[in-house]
Design a protein around this motif. Sequence first.
Motif: not given
Length: 402
Positions: A45-48, A77-79, A84-85
Amino acid sequence: MESLTELYRIGIGPSSSHTMGPQKAAKLFLDRYSAAKSFKVILYGSLAATGKGHMTDVAIVNTLNPAGKVDIEWQPQVFLPFHPNGMKFFAYGENHESLGEWTVYSVGGGALSEGTEDTGVFTHRHIYPLTTIKDIMGWCYENGRSYWEYVDMCEKPEIWEYLHEVWEIMKAAVERGINHEGVLPGPLGLARKASTYYIKACGYKPSLQSRGMVYAYALAVSEENASGDNIVTAPTCGACGVVPAVLYHLYKGHNFSEIKILHALATAGLFGNIVKQNASISGAEVGCQGEVGVACAMASVASCQLFGGSPSQIEYAAEMGLEHHLGMTCDPVCGLVQIPCIERNAFAACRALDAQLYASFSDGQHRVSFDRVVEVMKQTGHDIPSLYKETSRGGLAKGFAE
């Protein structure tokens, strides 16, 4: 609700959720699997999505690398379902046999979670029995006390020594930042502005100089954060310039004593803690309203208390500080905590002083409570598409490549 030591975290920038949290998780994983010879870490998710700009991989690799090779896999793209993190650690032995794995989330402000019901290493010590400002304000009026006195009642005596350290680091970040020149790290080539703003502000008449100094102080701390230097989460790294700017400005311009500054920090932390408990301070979860918006509310109450505001006036200042940031997206250009983050800190610091002044002119009575705004902020954050919550794929960030 936890201690203020869990809100005001001392560490390096540029991101509490993307740098501090993953670094802490890597240390914990290494302690658990100290015999490992190699590691794999999947960022979700957001980390990526913004991890490279936030130096998430650097924080993890630098922590695990002394023990063995580290492979980072990015899955923007994967949450994962909880937050999200999300990140998943894998440890391998001498012959690449699996030693163990661990899924953990960086939930904002440098804090970590394993899911909805944390136990073991993430058991939280809740020391505040009241978790709404309405109830705490009621306690203040019933007992003739201030918000900081509620903090004093709930925390251990050592909290004041800790807040003193927080204040010293905030001051140091301001003073370093207004003297540093050059370009911030990253592909944007963004020039530092705090030093220039400070010099220009010194040349204005007092009526304009005051505002210019607040800009300079907020820019100074935010630029130090963007450079990966030592700061305090207030409540996050991305919003770390707001509270120090306001307090440093008032400390220098109005000669408030240090004990009054520490009391103001305690009250600011209490309001930030309420949001952390009842909503979120994670930009990846609720957008920048949960970072800069909450920082503005914290700075608003700190300044209102310093100028003698009543509990209801202080609550009103906080309500305005957060209300007028509702819906603010988190869209860092190139995944860096620079554009629009740094300017937002400067504007929010000035808006905090405006909220304080507006509340001080009032009798403290108003229709929408701070607690209600926190509820709305949480719902608004959930309604904002993930595109605008620290993914760098929408808003201002759209069209820029990391």
